[in-house]
Scaffold this active site. Structure first.
Site, short mmCIF file in Angstrom:
data_model
loop_
_atom_site.label_atom_id
_atom_site.label_comp_id
_atom_site.label_asym_id
_atom_site.label_seq_id
_atom_site.Cartn_x
_atom_site.Cartn_y
_atom_site.Cartn_z
N LYS A 172 0.86 -1.18 0.00
CA LYS A 172 0.00 0.00 0.00
C LYS A 172 0.90 1.24 0.00
CE LYS A 172 -1.65 2.83 2.90
NZ LYS A 172 -1.62 4.02 2.02
N GLU A 247 10.07 1.20 10.43
CA GLU A 247 11.02 2.30 10.28
C GLU A 247 10.21 3.56 10.55
OE1 GLU A 247 14.08 1.78 9.86
OE2 GLU A 247 14.18 -0.23 9.01
N LEU A 248 10.35 4.11 11.75
CA LEU A 248 9.46 5.20 12.17
C LEU A 248 10.21 6.54 12.18
CD1 LEU A 248 7.66 3.12 14.95
CD2 LEU A 248 7.10 3.31 12.52
N CYS A 281 13.55 10.87 7.11
CA CYS A 281 13.59 10.54 8.53
C CYS A 281 15.02 10.53 9.06
CB CYS A 281 12.88 9.22 8.81
SG CYS A 281 13.40 7.95 7.70
N GLU A 378 10.01 16.32 14.87
CA GLU A 378 10.70 16.08 13.61
C GLU A 378 10.26 17.20 12.66
OE1 GLU A 378 9.67 12.25 11.99
OE2 GLU A 378 11.58 12.07 10.97
P1 ADP Z 1 3.46 10.64 7.00
O1 ADP Z 1 3.25 11.57 8.13
O2 ADP Z 1 4.84 10.53 6.52
O3 ADP Z 1 2.45 10.75 5.90
P2 ADP Z 1 2.07 8.30 7.91
O4 ADP Z 1 2.52 7.40 8.99
O5 ADP Z 1 0.80 9.05 8.12
O6 ADP Z 1 3.31 9.24 7.65
O7 ADP Z 1 1.94 7.53 6.54
C1 ADP Z 1 2.77 6.49 6.13
C2 ADP Z 1 1.93 5.44 5.42
O8 ADP Z 1 1.00 4.92 6.36
C3 ADP Z 1 1.12 5.97 4.25
O9 ADP Z 1 1.08 4.97 3.24
C4 ADP Z 1 -0.25 6.15 4.87
O10 ADP Z 1 -1.30 6.09 3.92
C5 ADP Z 1 -0.30 4.96 5.79
N1 ADP Z 1 -1.31 5.05 6.86
C6 ADP Z 1 -1.77 6.15 7.49
N2 ADP Z 1 -2.70 5.81 8.40
C7 ADP Z 1 -2.83 4.46 8.37
C8 ADP Z 1 -3.63 3.49 9.07
N3 ADP Z 1 -4.50 3.85 10.01
N4 ADP Z 1 -3.47 2.19 8.74
C9 ADP Z 1 -2.59 1.82 7.80
N5 ADP Z 1 -1.82 2.66 7.10
C10 ADP Z 1 -1.93 3.97 7.38
#
Ligand code: ADP
Length: 475
Positions: A172, A247-248, A281, A378
């Site tokens: 995804k 990887e956060l 990151c 960040e």
């Molecule tokens: P960023 O702040 O870099 O956009 P996110 O963590 O929001 O970081 O997004 C990283 C990925 O996680 C994207 O592909 C986003 O669509 C997905 N994502 C966001 N919310 C959810 C969720 N509740 N469940 C699964 N994937 C999610």
């Protein structure tokens, strides 16, 4: 071959109709419409990946290796077109986009080679009539959720080792950058990857995420993104006890000691801070400079930052593109305002760029203190905050005073200091005298709330394999 696809890939078929717009962050224009899929399609994609796993996991390592190698060749052959797509939907300058495509390709090449070397082991047995063998087997269907800041590399860094191990995947991509993901998948198909081994779906993140986490068939989840979503995914995967690679977020310190080569440190800070407009990151988030070299470093860094050219990434000569969306601009603006309110000074930049839209000025802030929000948050934008420190221990203590632990950087030429500081930094990665440290051959990953697991290198295979201990007795 057409790689500009706007449909999702499930079980080897391109499906779905254009519903959700994809925007060019430089102009705000709609460049494509992609499907908005949800739980139902995710379940179908998982079923396709499960079916494909039965044969793919039993294919010869050499066969998987050959397909990965062909995928690598096709990515390199199509690098210009892929980079153009990437810049269009993500915003980074074309040269950086091309660099990312080649970096993305490097994982496919590395794991094409590594596929043939996923060894098990034999262990000297404590039993006279028994022998101990350890097999390394593919874990099963892998779910991969990826971010927008590296739309190509974050996908290949996850799926190439998974495919090498014999796993299949449902990917995804981030909603902002699905086109790069579809283009890569198209090339994988062209390279001969069998139907169902790679499935890519765009749409409702929550619904897709829920379905991936709830599935018994998905045995591993690999995610790159924000720490809050990472924590949510850990909770959602608890019921099915999945293997997780996370990887956060990061909050990288960049320390310049008084014995550093200051010109090299300035170049390193430019590379680490301003790549992708500060949206990585591993970007330097807090720049600590020792008192004796503070003014010189600040002056030289500011002079370099003033040479940056802001504009649409597709334009020749541009070195900094737009931020990904309006929310990102507002966040960076808020952080700068907070710092200025609390006493920081602007050495250069300091606000939105005159181009308007999502463009932000490359910024250097001086007199920054740990009371300011840039210390904690960040930044994910082109803002370099400079802190002054006196003693080495103070720099290390400030550097470690965060819940994150991904990348860290420092500049020094004293070998004793280098070892002391490198060992004291609580980070998954320490870069000494270099502003760039990512490479497919080394383990990328963080400690503390920056995540679990490592990507790249031979360790990147670990989360996609299980060890099976076989005791052969009665000999
Ligand atoms: P960023 O702040 O870099 O956009 P996110 O963590 O929001 O970081 O997004 C990283 C990925 O996680 C994207 O592909 C986003 O669509 C997905 N994502 C966001 N919310 C959810 C969720 N509740 N469940 C699964 N994937 C999610």
């Amino acid at each position: 071959m057409e790689i500009r696809r706007t449909q999702c890939l499930i079980d080897g078929e391109w499906i779905g109709k254009g519903e959700t717009p994809v925007l060019n962050p430089a102009s705000g224009e709609e460049i494509a419409h992609v499907p908005h899929m949800g739980g139902e399609e995710t379940v179908r994609a998982i079923a396709a990946a499960s079916k494909a796993f039965k044969t793919w996991s039993r294919s010869l390592a050499k066969e998987r290796s050959a397909i990965l190698r062909r995928w690598f060749d096709l990515i390199v052959e199509n690098a210009d077109e892929l980079a153009a797509i990437l810049t269009e939907e993500q915003g980074k300058p074309l040269t950086e986009a091309k660099g990312e495509i080649l970096y993305a390709a490097s994982f496919v090449e590395f794991y094409a080679e590594e596929a043939k070397r996923i060894y098990g082991e034999t262990i000297p047995s404590p039993f006279k009539d028994g022998r101990i063998i350890v097999l390394r087997e593919p874990i099963g269907v892998v779910a991969a959720i990826t971010p927008w800041n590296f739309p190509a590399a974050m996908i290949t860094r996850k799926v190439a080792p998974a495919f090498a191990a014999g796993c299949t995947a449902v990917v995804k991509p981030a909603p902002d950058t699905p086109l790069t993901a579809f283009a890569l998948a198209s090339l994988a198909q062209e390279a001969g990857l069998p139907a169902g081994v790679l499935n890519v779906i765009s749409g409702d993140a929550v619904a897709i995420g829920n379905a991936l986490c709830a599935s018994d068939d998905v045995r591993a989840l690999t995610f790159t993104g924000s720490t809050p979503i990472g924590k949510l995914l850990i909770k959602q995967c608890a019921d099915t006890v999945k293997q997780m690679g996370l990887e956060l977020g990061g909050n990288a310190p960049f320390i310049v000691f008084d014995d550093a080569d200051i010109d090299a440190a300035v170049q390193g800070a430019m590379a680490s801070k301003f790549r992708n407009a500060g949206q990585t990151c591993v970007c330097a988030n807090r720049i600590y400079v020792q008192a004796g070299v503070y003014d010189e470093f600040a002056e030289k860094l500011t002079a370099e930052v003033n040479k940056m050219v802001v504009g649409p990434g597709a334009e020749e000569g541009v070195t900094q593109g737009p931020l990904i969306n309006d929310a990102a601009v507002q966040k960076v603006e808020g952080l700068v305002k907070d710092a200025l309110d609390k006493g920081a000074s602007v050495a250069t930049g300091g606000g939105r760029h005159q181009l308007g839209g999502r463009f932000f000025q490359p910024t250097v802030l001086t007199d920054v203190t740990t009371a300011m929000a840039v210390t904690r948050d960040e930044i994910f934008g082109p803002v370099a905050p400079l802190y002054k420190f006196e003693k080495d221990e103070d720099a290390v203590e400030m550097a470690n005073a965060t819940e994150f632990g991904l990348a860290s950087y420092f500049y020094s030429r004293d070998i004793g200091r280098i070892w002391r500081v490198a060992e004291a930094l609580e980070y998954g990665m320490v870069s000494i005298n270099s502003g760039i440290l990512s490479t497919e051959v080394a383990p990328f990953g963080g400690v503390k709330e920056s995540g679990t697991g490592r990507e790249g290198s031979r360790h990147g295979i670990d989360e996609f394999t299980e060890l099976k201990y076989m005791l052969m007795s009665g000999i």
